[in-house]
Design an enzyme around this catalytic site. Structure first.
Site, PDB file in Angstrom:
ATOM      1  N   ASP A  62       0.832  -1.202   0.000  1.00 42.38           N
ATOM      2  CA  ASP A  62       0.000   0.000   0.000  1.00 42.38           C
ATOM      3  C   ASP A  62       0.869   1.255   0.000  1.00 42.38           C
ATOM      4  O   ASP A  62       2.083   1.198   0.213  1.00 42.38           O
ATOM      5  CB  ASP A  62      -0.909   0.009   1.233  1.00 42.38           C
ATOM      6  CG  ASP A  62      -1.911  -1.130   1.226  1.00 42.38           C
ATOM      7  OD1 ASP A  62      -2.310  -1.566   0.133  1.00 42.38           O
ATOM      8  OD2 ASP A  62      -2.297  -1.581   2.330  1.00 42.38           O
TER       9      ASP A  62
ATOM     10  N   TYR B 152       8.166  -9.516   6.790  1.00 48.48           N
ATOM     11  CA  TYR B 152       7.912  -8.091   7.025  1.00 48.48           C
ATOM     12  C   TYR B 152       8.537  -7.666   8.356  1.00 48.48           C
ATOM     13  O   TYR B 152       8.730  -8.482   9.259  1.00 48.48           O
ATOM     14  CB  TYR B 152       6.410  -7.796   7.100  1.00 48.48           C
ATOM     15  CG  TYR B 152       5.657  -7.875   5.795  1.00 48.48           C
ATOM     16  CD1 TYR B 152       5.457  -6.741   5.020  1.00 48.48           C
ATOM     17  CD2 TYR B 152       5.124  -9.073   5.350  1.00 48.48           C
ATOM     18  CE1 TYR B 152       4.743  -6.808   3.831  1.00 48.48           C
ATOM     19  CE2 TYR B 152       4.418  -9.157   4.162  1.00 48.48           C
ATOM     20  CZ  TYR B 152       4.221  -8.013   3.405  1.00 48.48           C
ATOM     21  OH  TYR B 152       3.520  -8.084   2.227  1.00 48.48           O
TER      22      TYR B 152
END
Length: 394
Positions: free
Chosen positions: A175, A240
């Site tokens: 995003d 992540y």
């Protein structure tokens, strides 16, 4: 005596559901305000800036290394041998190892025996998320996307003689605001004479590239691969890291808990919750956002732990590391905010000390929330500015 701030946020086991949700929303409100302040996530920006400036034009090892210090050093928990011996170490190597150890010559692909219509390349890229509107092309957005930027950069090299733009696929769409140091893409060309280093140089010497004055995009490595390779479907796990600056995090904890809470205590509290969801296949519908486009929301988080880290310039951050076989829309950011909310609520006991017995008795509260499957019980997604796509395994 519990302070007014602690009373405002505390939740009691005997509280009726309506009152419980009213009191709980106060914590959610504090977290929402916290996650809208970009200054609370400056460490992730510094990490990306350092990484991009040290990104080589070529992976042949001949480029100058500006600094051979690791991007991050862990200082809590101490003597973290579990990580050192972990099979997941390679995914996080770019964060915790000196650049000289991470650089290597471009891997040579296996000989292509079948008749080829062109070439396919696996391209490892890094980017500063705040400079883009996200990975995917957004025609109506004035801010460039990473995908469109790569197409515009590589088209002259790979598709100079045809009108159709090159096709780029990616391991994990990110995003707006989310950064990456090990994103994996696949690009194809009808040409048969392109060299791997040509692609890397093309990206790193562009106006966005790592050799510009303020780099936003860098190419770490390029490998020629089979035309059957697909970065989305061939990835077996993705990694992540989510970083929150320690000073504002401790101020948030003090406001919510009504007492001084150290980053060490927050890390211990979060890990007591996170370890209950590590290693098992669970349904993460409650921690995802929007319409589910996949057939399943099942995921196995092979690693989900927090630690405290420090950059070479002295910035300190709370870092949540995640490795999973798949991730869903906003899943990492919702998990970060929800786990932080539950961890802080465990610390509101009025004693000023960590209660290990309470951690043992209530450590399943995050697991129960996941199993419940109700999105309304999860926290709002954390800011994208703290999130970094670290890498993937194939």
């Amino acid at each position: 005596m519990r302070s007014a701030a602690a009373t405002r946020f505390v939740r009691h086991a005997s509280t009726p559901d309506a009152a419980f949700e009213s009191e709980e929303s106060a914590i959610d409100k504090a977290l929402r305000e916290f996650f809208t302040d970009d200054s609370n996530f400056s460490t992730s920006g510094r990490v990306l800036s350092s990484f991009l400036k040290n990104c080589p034009v070529y992976t042949d090892g001949n480029d100058e290394i500006l600094s051979d210090l690791p991007l991050l050093t862990k200082y809590f928990p101490p003597n973290n041998e579990e990580y050192q011996n972990s099979i997941d170490k390679d995914i996080f190597a770019a964060l915790y190892s000196p650049p000289s150890e991470c650089r290597g010559k471009t891997n040579k692909s296996s000989p292509v025996t079948q008749k080829r219509r062109g070439q396919s390349f696996k391209v490892h890229v890094a980017y500063q998320g705040e400079d883009f509107c996200g990975w995917q092309i957004q025609p109506d957005n004035d801010v460039p996307s990473i995908q469109q930027t790569l197409i515009d950069t590589l088209d002259p090299l790979l598709n100079a003689e045809i009108q159709k733009s090159i096709d780029i696929r990616v391991c994990g769409r990110t995003d707006a605001g989310v950064s990456a140091i090990g994103q994996v893409c696949r690009v194809r060309t009808i040409r048969k004479d392109v060299k791997e280093l040509e692609i890397q140089q093309c990206i790193n010497t562009s106006s966005f590239g790592s050799k510009s004055l303020s780099p936003s995009l860098g190419c770490v490595k390029v490998e020629e691969v089979s035309e059957k390779f697909h970065p989305t479907f061939d990835a077996t796990q993705r990694g992540y890291a989510y970083m929150i600056d320690i000073e504002p995090l401790e101020l948030l904890a003090k406001d919510i808990c009504g007492k001084d809470i150290s980053a060490n205590q927050i890390s211990i509290s979060m890990n007591s919750l996170l370890k209950t969801i590590e290693g098992d296949e669970l349904d993460y519908l409650a921690l995802s956002f929007g319409k589910v486009k996949t057939q399943s929301t099942l995921c196995t988080l092979r690693r989900v732990r927090t630690c405290l880290v420090e950059t070479g310039c002295g910035s300190k951050a709370h870092c949540l590391e995640l490795i999973g076989d798949r991730f869903f829309r906003s899943m990492v950011r919702i998990l970060v905010a929800t786990a932080l909310r539950e961890a802080l609520s465990l610390l509101i006991d009025g004693s000023g000390h960590i209660s290990e017995s309470r951690f043992e008795n209530e450590s399943t509260r995050l697991l129960e929330l996941v199993k419940n499957g109700e999105r309304r019980h999860s926290a709002k997604a954390a800011s994208p500015n703290g999130l970094i796509f670290v890498g993937a395994s194939f």
